[in-house]
Design a protein around this motif. Structure first.
Motif, PDB file in Angstrom:
ATOM      1  N   TYR A 182     -63.416   7.728   0.612  1.00 34.99           N
ATOM      2  CA  TYR A 182     -63.755   9.058   1.161  1.00 34.99           C
ATOM      3  C   TYR A 182     -65.256   9.307   1.063  1.00 34.99           C
ATOM      4  O   TYR A 182     -65.889   9.769   2.025  1.00 34.99           O
ATOM      5  N   ASN A 203     -67.891   9.342   4.490  1.00 37.24           N
ATOM      6  CA  ASN A 203     -68.403  10.690   4.796  1.00 37.24           C
ATOM      7  C   ASN A 203     -69.716  10.985   4.073  1.00 37.24           C
ATOM      8  O   ASN A 203     -70.089  12.141   3.905  1.00 37.24           O
ATOM      9  N   LEU A 261     -65.608  17.890   8.034  1.00 37.76           N
ATOM     10  CA  LEU A 261     -64.614  17.762   6.973  1.00 37.76           C
ATOM     11  C   LEU A 261     -63.966  19.108   6.675  1.00 37.76           C
ATOM     12  O   LEU A 261     -64.609  20.160   6.753  1.00 37.76           O
ATOM     13  N   SER A 304     -59.018  16.724   4.913  1.00 44.58           N
ATOM     14  CA  SER A 304     -59.691  15.431   4.852  1.00 44.58           C
ATOM     15  C   SER A 304     -59.537  14.763   3.491  1.00 44.58           C
ATOM     16  O   SER A 304     -59.690  13.551   3.370  1.00 44.58           O
TER      17      SER A 304
END
Length: 782
Positions: free
Chosen positions: A106, A110, A561, A565
């Motif tokens: 994650y 991101n 996001l 998410s």
């Protein structure tokens, strides 16, 4: 029976039925938030909400011990998998690499939306050059393994920057792929429930699930599962409260019943004596239910004391009733003294009604309603239930005690006064050592507290003492404000004021911040041009940075996001703990680590221009609540005592009589305090409340002694009734002294000792000297 009698009994039965109807629909609770303020100031309100619903209240720490490391690790993995499939838990963590990889994935994908360092200058030729030169230095160092596989995708180091706060919090050791304590004796797990600790039923179900899963785990036989955390404490304490309430109610009932049966030798009198008691207990529970909406388990435990005191009124009636003085005549004679004694008791309990401590307020209302109904039933209903020519036998078993108290009063007076003076001197020497602290009020045992400390140390849990709480009308606004505060905190971190912090925008930045970061990202053409300039003279092939260009371009246009998410990652656990909705308001929690200068930090936050930002020191906040309780209880106790003095002054008229009633009560309070301290007990607000009740209850005894009838026969029955009533009261409160709940233990021990001393001091200091009876009188009475 005459009509008025029917009416009295009918009204009483209707009242009892109404109380039963209320009690049947009453909600009973053992929630520990009963120990929190009812009307907190804003900062305390935030603290109370954190204690009730905060992230810490949802954490359960688990440890498996008693076997080899390989076996413990295997059970930990199996237990983690089983619990992860259960709906009761928001997250289950044991350090397994597979779960950590989800978090890293994650963060990696991101990183340009998550990193606060993403600005347009970050991707300028100069800044890119600086980043690439730093990468070269790392590649030539032993730390090259950290970046060599990612330098082409992340030359600016956003991923490592995002990992830094997570690595700073790691305090556990990993063995065989899972967390272990430093000595390797325990495999560790951290579980977060969906329900807060205040939802005790859900917490109990969660613990049942955990225990069942542990028993079903491969290799668990012979191993031990340890549990700790707020939810575990809540369940244990509720069970403890329920157990104590049932046990002490039954013990007090049996002991008082046995005492009455042994004294009167009549099941009829025993049954009639319990009529006002049962009526009072029902009325007390119903009154609390109506007044507070629920009845706490501790209030029910306090019902044992009502048995001991409410039965006193029936004892006064039965013992002083003779063929020459039937019930109605006896009540008419003792009613002025009895009603004044009841009034002083109610004054004492009334002070509790104004306490911000909701449990004390419940106890006050329960006792007032119970005593009023008990004395009313004794006065107007009980005589109608008594058989004709009712006259109980003399209490022969109390004869020696009665004679001793009556004949030895003058000889004991000065030795007892010397003892009181000595007790007062002893208390004076304890200056600064009398009062306990907040931990003395905790119903959590020292053993459970030590286990929690051990597991927190093993798991490397950070100190959660300092928090900043942001309140806003939406999650977005709460995140925006937390991001602004984070800028200030980074400066303070640089100055060494704090060592770090955690906040919800680390896992889910505000939409505004994400858009700003997307806007700051260059286009692919701009980025390639800036890279070409930055790479001049450096030993990198520009093609290796193609992934970097593609991922920046993807981040610039990807969907922002949101909470969804993070689903399936343990970071969702952290976000849910730090971004909470309460009553249409959102709270962003910023937890602080390594706070070196709390006062400086508090002043810095206070100057923050954004409203609805509160700095919390949980330890100091809890201590302040205790100090407020202590000050309030002192004030209420003194006020209640002054009201009792005023009531006695108005009723008795002469100050000499007032003094004769108050002197034994003051002596009992001083001696009780000295005994408690002498036995090593620190005084708490519960002891203060108990001392007020000693005055309120003890005044019943001193009033009867002060108003003794000159007739030796009446005097003996009066003293006999006082001794029997005192024993009942001591039983009621004394049983509570064995409770593991501090409020019940503190009040029970104090009043149990104080009530007995009140009778002794009243007999010695208040009783008038009566000449010995002549032989003819003795013969007639014999």
């Amino acid at each position: 029976m005459k009509m008025p009698v029917y009416w009295k009994i009918g009204i009483w039965l209707f009242f009892v039925a109404a109380c039963v109807g209320v009690v049947v629909h009453t909600r009973f609770s053992a929630d520990l938030t009963a120990f929190l303020p009812r009307s907190p100031v804003p900062a305390q309100k935030v603290l109370v909400e954190q204690l009730r619903h905060g992230s810490g209240s949802r954490i359960i720490l688990l440890a498996v011990e008693g076997g080899a490391q390989e076996r413990l690790a295997s059970v930990s993995k199996d237990l983690s998998r089983r619990l992860s499939r259960q709906d009761a838990f928001a997250a289950v963590k044991n350090g397994e690499n597979a779960r950590i990889q989800k978090e890293r994935s994650y963060l990696w994908h991101n990183r340009y939306l998550l990193s606060p360092d993403v600005t347009s200058r970050k991707f300028s030729p100069i800044r890119l050059r600086q980043a690439l030169e730093s990468d070269l230095e790392m590649l030539e160092s032993p730390a090259s393994m950290l970046i060599k596989d990612r330098v082409g995708s992340d030359p600016t180091g956003e991923f490592l920057h995002l990992l830094k706060p997570f690595n700073a919090r790691v305090g556990t050791q990993t063995r065989d792929g899972v967390w272990f304590s430093a000595d390797g004796r325990r495999a560790l797990l951290v579980v977060q429930t969906k329900a807060p600790a205040s939802d005790i039923d859900s917490q109990k179900k969660a613990l049942t699930v955990i225990r069942n899963a542990f028993r079903q785990s491969n290799g668990s036989p012979g191993l031990t599962l340890l549990e700790s955390g707020p939810g575990v404490f809540s369940v244990h304490i509720r069970d403890q409260i329920h157990e104590d309430a049932r046990r002490f109610f039954m013990v007090a009932s049996l002991l008082v019943s046995g005492l009455l049966l042994a004294s009167y030798r009549s099941f009829l009198i025993l049954g009639l004596a319990l009529v006002p008691v049962a009526s009072g207990v029902l009325a007390g529970v119903a009154a609390v239910s109506v007044g507070f909406g629920l009845v706490h388990g501790i209030t029910l435990g306090f019902g044992a004391t009502l048995i001991g005191e409410a039965v006193d009124y029936a004892i006064y009636l039965f013992t002083q009733t003779t063929p020459e003085s039937p019930p109605e005549k006896t009540l008419s004679r003792i009613w002025p003294t009895l009603s004044l004694g009841v009034s002083t008791s109610i004054c004492g309990f009334s002070a509790l009604l104004f306490s911000d401590f909701s449990e004390l307020a419940q106890l006050g209302l329960f006792s007032i309603a119970g005593l009023l109904v008990a004395v009313s039933v004794t006065r107007w209903v009980l005589p109608s239930l008594l058989p004709d020519n009712f006259s109980p036998a003399r209490l022969t078993m109390l004869g020696p005690m009665v004679l001793f108290l009556g004949k030895s009063a003058s000889r004991l007076r000065y030795p007892l006064l010397l003892g009181v003076v000595s007790a007062a001197f002893f208390i004076g020497l304890q200056h600064g050592k009398l009062w306990g602290n907040l931990s003395d009020l905790s119903p959590v045992s020292h053993k459970d507290q030590k286990l929690e400390d051990d597991l927190e140390r093993d798991i490397g849990a950070p100190d959660a003492r300092f928090l900043i709480v942001v309140s806003a009308n939406s999650a977005e606004n709460a995140l925006i404000t937390s991001e602004k505060i984070a800028v200030l905190l980074r400066k303070l971190e640089g100055k060494g004021i704090i060592s770090g912090f955690d906040f919800p925008a680390r896992y889910l930045p505000s939409q505004a911040s994400q858009r700003a970061r997307q806007a700051a990202l260059p286009t692919p053409m701009e980025l390639r041009s800036n890279l070409d300039q930055a790479l001049v003279g450096l030993p990198f092939h520009k093609d290796i940075f193609d992934p970097f260009v593609r991922e920046v371009a993807d981040s610039k246009t990807r969907r922002l996001l949101d909470r969804a998410s993070l689903e399936g990652t343990d970071l969702e656990l952290a976000l849910n703990a730090l971004l909470i909705q309460h009553d249409r308001r959102w709270e962003a929690i910023i937890s602080l680590r390594g706070v070196k200068e709390p006062r400086y930090l508090s002043r810095s936050i206070a100057q923050f221009p954004q409203p609805d930002v509160v700095f919390l020191d949980l330890k100091e906040g809890s201590n302040q609540i205790y100090r407020n309780y202590l000050h309030e209880t002192l004030t209420l106790s003194l006020t209640g005592a002054l009201v009792i003095v005023f009531l006695l002054a108005v009723s008795l008229g002469k100050m000499r009589r007032v003094y004769s009633v108050l002197a034994p009560l003051a002596a009992a309070v001083i001696t009780t305090t000295a005994l408690l301290v002498g036995f090593g007990q620190k005084l708490t607000i519960f002891n203060l409340v108990g001392l007020l009740l000693v005055v309120a209850i003890g005044s019943n005894y001193s009033l009867f002694f002060e108003r003794q009838n000159a007739s030796s026969r009446v005097r003996e029955r009066t003293i006999s009734s006082l001794v029997l009533a005192n024993l009942s009261t001591v039983i009621g409160f004394g049983t509570l002294s064995f409770s593991r709940i501090p409020i019940l233990h503190g009040i029970g021990a104090t009043v149990g000792i104080g009530a007995f001393l009140s009778l002794v001091f009243s007999a010695v200091l208040t009783a008038r000297d009566h000449p010995d009876e002549d032989p003819s009188e003795q013969a007639r009475r014999a």
